[in-house]
Write a protein that holds these residues in place. Structure first.
Motif, PDB file in Angstrom:
ATOM      1  N   VAL A 265       0.830  -1.200   0.000  1.00 20.25           N
ATOM      2  CA  VAL A 265       0.000   0.000   0.000  1.00 20.25           C
ATOM      3  C   VAL A 265       0.868   1.256   0.000  1.00 20.25           C
ATOM      4  N   ASN A 266       1.992   1.204   0.700  1.00 19.04           N
ATOM      5  CA  ASN A 266       2.887   2.362   0.746  1.00 19.04           C
ATOM      6  C   ASN A 266       3.499   2.687  -0.613  1.00 19.04           C
ATOM      7  N   MET A 267       3.459   1.758  -1.550  1.00 13.25           N
ATOM      8  CA  MET A 267       4.002   2.027  -2.884  1.00 13.25           C
ATOM      9  C   MET A 267       3.138   3.016  -3.663  1.00 13.25           C
ATOM     10  N   PHE A 268       1.871   3.152  -3.298  1.00  8.01           N
ATOM     11  CA  PHE A 268       0.984   4.074  -3.997  1.00  8.01           C
ATOM     12  C   PHE A 268       1.233   5.494  -3.504  1.00  8.01           C
ATOM     13  N   LEU A 269       1.465   6.397  -4.431  1.00 15.13           N
ATOM     14  CA  LEU A 269       1.797   7.780  -4.109  1.00 15.13           C
ATOM     15  C   LEU A 269       0.604   8.547  -3.546  1.00 15.13           C
ATOM     16  N   MET A 270       0.914   9.644  -2.895  1.00 19.33           N
ATOM     17  CA  MET A 270      -0.103  10.642  -2.595  1.00 19.33           C
ATOM     18  C   MET A 270      -0.429  11.372  -3.901  1.00 19.33           C
ATOM     19  N   PHE A 285      -0.070  13.187   5.769  1.00 21.36           N
ATOM     20  CA  PHE A 285      -0.325  11.743   5.715  1.00 21.36           C
ATOM     21  C   PHE A 285      -0.369  11.150   7.103  1.00 21.36           C
ATOM     22  N   SER A 286      -1.381  10.319   7.315  1.00 20.68           N
ATOM     23  CA  SER A 286      -1.491   9.577   8.569  1.00 20.68           C
ATOM     24  C   SER A 286      -2.055   8.206   8.263  1.00 20.68           C
ATOM     25  N   LYS A 295      -6.692   8.534   2.288  1.00 19.48           N
ATOM     26  CA  LYS A 295      -7.059   9.887   1.820  1.00 19.48           C
ATOM     27  C   LYS A 295      -6.008  10.426   0.858  1.00 19.48           C
ATOM     28  N   ASN A 296      -6.498  11.033  -0.221  1.00 21.26           N
ATOM     29  CA  ASN A 296      -5.643  11.753  -1.172  1.00 21.26           C
ATOM     30  C   ASN A 296      -4.557  10.875  -1.785  1.00 21.26           C
ATOM     31  N   ARG A 297      -4.934   9.662  -2.143  1.00 22.15           N
ATOM     32  CA  ARG A 297      -3.966   8.733  -2.720  1.00 22.15           C
ATOM     33  C   ARG A 297      -4.251   8.516  -4.203  1.00 22.15           C
ATOM     34  N   ASP A 298      -3.279   7.989  -4.882  1.00 24.47           N
ATOM     35  CA  ASP A 298      -3.389   7.519  -6.263  1.00 24.47           C
ATOM     36  C   ASP A 298      -4.675   6.687  -6.403  1.00 24.47           C
TER      37      ASP A 298
END
Length: 587
Positions: A265-270, A285-286, A295-298
């Motif tokens: 999941v962390n691989m997906f950018l904001m 980010f939280s 929230k506010n992700r790819d």
């Protein structure tokens, strides 16, 4: 065309079954995990793979192709027609050889129909990988220059058949694989530039042939007609009462079992184009709740992993937005507005008939809460068994609201599935240009920055990428290479490229040796999160899916032997001259 659904091909599309589909390559790479296994999930991290339990060293399909090729000369076709059909044969032989090379390295080169005497007394033996790859590339270049040569219509054999663009798609994929394998595995006397140049030329031709990509990222796996998707080069067609699959049945009846981990999941950018732990995202980010984490992700994150939500069940098949009492019972520190945020968002980012929240099982029963955990199905607000997982990140890539599903395992779905798309060629081009030392903003704009606008992510600014750009990066990988690979991960997730990619990059330990984690939860969440579910902080923290890193367990974790597959043990009886790939005697 059966090779595209052959179980010996890791990226093949299986019309039946939940563990041998497009996800298989990503499962082996530890990009996703099968939540049903609560031990060390990854087969290579657990070292369950050996020469006794593998298959794939098979040349029966090549024999079929060689029979075709040897008899073309006997036909009454014109010479131009013969070159066309020879090109088609070369494509299929190359496709099979690509898989053999990727698995085993050195393989026999068989370009003729093996006679009975030859099969007994003079069995073709393994030749160096570089020699065979060169022969495969030569066949593909012949096909590129001769297929459709006499015809003006690329679809002369019918729509969705092997044509010039399909040949270029295979060159783009195969040549990049070989070039990067040679580089990162330090293969002596390999012509890396020749293969990089071939991949670049083929990719450029495809980018010219398909100047527009589809604005709907989700369409590739969830459309009735693959030809309607812009950028689709070749696809597996499914037709009612002809050939169907049961993807939706397995996905919506608790049989898919594919889930991402925290690392994935962390691989997906904001949406600002920066990684979640980039300095610019420290205050925005939280991940203390899944609602905040998403929230506010790819948008590709939402279209691959079911976003969180809570609804109020009215009947088994109907629902209403959650009220305060329902939200309080669900816990997870969410608000009423958060409980519906992603329900409303999916209406905006997925077309009619696409993904919608809340989700429903095969019988139309509503799933009232996500994340939805195996062993804690009620989630505090009532729930159903299907579409549950261990990490909280349930993969629903092939979920839509129109494809058919029924009780039982009978195939009934007809959504077409991709085999080659121009998006892959664009990413191949970006990576090959990087390997040539030519990746710059212009290349980024031609490739990655054409993919991002449709998923609401800011464009890549190459000058911004430095050692500090992503603190979570594998430190052995150059920052720009990491960002190119990240785009490949997010764009092609669920298409089976993972195990091929981490092996050709010689980057497997970073992925395979991870301790997989899930979403951040508290014991008070969902009316009492079970004590049987380990949390990294005891009373709260990330779900601990495995108690330690596999590499910290004796005789577990990645071993470099695994970069090549073992030749199945039975083959040594059939071919006494055969030698096993190095290292497999240990396993």
């Amino acid at each position: 065309y059966s090779i595209f659904t052959n179980s010996n091909i890791t990226r093949s599309y299986q019309s039946n079954g939940w563990d041998v589909s497009y996800w298989s390559g990503d499962l082996l790479a530890n990009y996703v995990r099968n939540g049903e296994n609560t031990g060390i999930s990854n087969a290579y991290a657990d070292r369950r793979v050996n020469a006794n339990n593998t298959s794939g060293w098979s040349f029966s399909y090549l024999r079929k192709v060689n029979i075709m090729l040897e008899h073309i000369a006997d036909s009454n076709m014109s010479e131009d027609e013969k070159t066309h059909w020879r090109s088609v044969g070369y494509f299929f032989r190359a496709f099979n050889y690509m898989e053999l090379l990727m698995r085993y390295g050195d393989v026999p080169w068989i370009d003729h129909v093996v006679t009975e005497d030859e099969a007994i007394n003079n069995i073709p033996q393994r030749r160096p990988r570089t020699e065979v790859a060169e022969l495969v590339l030569n066949d593909l270049l012949y096909a590129r220059d001769n297929i459709n040569k006499v015809f003006t219509n690329l679809n002369v054999d019918g729509e969705n058949t092997i044509n010039l663009n399909v040949v270029n798609a295979l060159i783009s994929r195969f040549a990049l694989y070989e070039a990067t394998w040679y580089k990162y595995h330090n293969v002596a006397n390999a012509d890396i530039d020749k293969f990089l140049d071939a991949s670049i030329a083929a990719s450029e031709a495809l980018m010219k042939a398909y100047p527009t990509i589809d604005n709907n990222y989700d369409a590739a796996f969830n459309t009735e007609k693959g030809s309607s998707v812009k950028g689709m080069i070749l696809y597996k067609e499914f037709v009612t009462d002809e050939i169907m699959h049961n993807t939706m049945q397995y996905l919506r009846a608790d049989r898919s079992r594919m889930e991402l981990t925290k690392q994935g999941v962390n691989m997906f950018l904001m949406q600002n184009g920066k990684p979640v732990h980039h300095a610019d995202n420290i205050t925005t980010f939280s991940d203390e709740t899944m609602f905040k984490e998403f929230k506010n992700r790819d948008y590709r994150l939402y279209l691959n992993v079911m976003p969180p939500y809570v609804v109020k069940k009215v009947t088994a098949t109907t629902w209403d937005y959650a009220d305060q009492a329902t939200v309080n019972k669900a816990g997870m520190q969410l608000t009423v507005d958060e409980s519906r945020y992603y329900i409303d968002l999916m209406k905006n980012i997925a077309p009619e008939g696409g993904k919608r929240l809340p989700s429903f099982n095969w019988a139309g029963n509503v799933l009232t809460i996500a994340p939805h955990f195996h062993g804690h199905e009620t989630g505090g607000v009532g729930g159903i068994a299907p579409m549950r997982c261990f990490s909280g990140y349930f993969c629903w890539k092939e979920y839509n609201t129109w494809d058919k599903t029924i009780s039982g395992a009978s195939p009934i779905g007809t959504a077409d599935k991709p085999i080659f798309m121009v998006e892959e060629a664009m990413l191949n081009y970006a990576e090959a240009m990087y390997e040539k030392g030519k990746f710059d903003q212009t290349v980024a704009d031609k490739t990655i920055n054409k993919l991002r606008p449709r998923v609401n992510v800011a464009k890549m600014q190459v000058s911004d990428i430095n050692d500090a750009f992503d603190p979570d990066r594998d430190p052995s990988v150059d920052p720009i290479a990491w960002e190119i690979r990240r785009e490949r991960f997010t764009e092609l997730l669920g298409q089976g490229f993972g195990f091929y990619d981490i092996r050709r990059w010689k980057a497997a330990p970073w992925w395979i040796n991870q301790q997989p984690l899930g979403v951040y939860m508290r014991r008070t969440d969902q009316s009492g999160f079970p004590a049987s579910k380990l949390l990294s902080g005891g009373s709260e923290g990330y779900i601990v899916l495995e108690p330690t890193k596999p590499s910290e367990v004796k005789d577990k974790g990645w071993d470099d032997t695994f970069y090549l597959y073992p030749i199945p043990i039975g083959q040594f009886t059939l071919n006494p001259g055969l030698k096993q790939n190095p290292g497999w005697e240990k396993f």
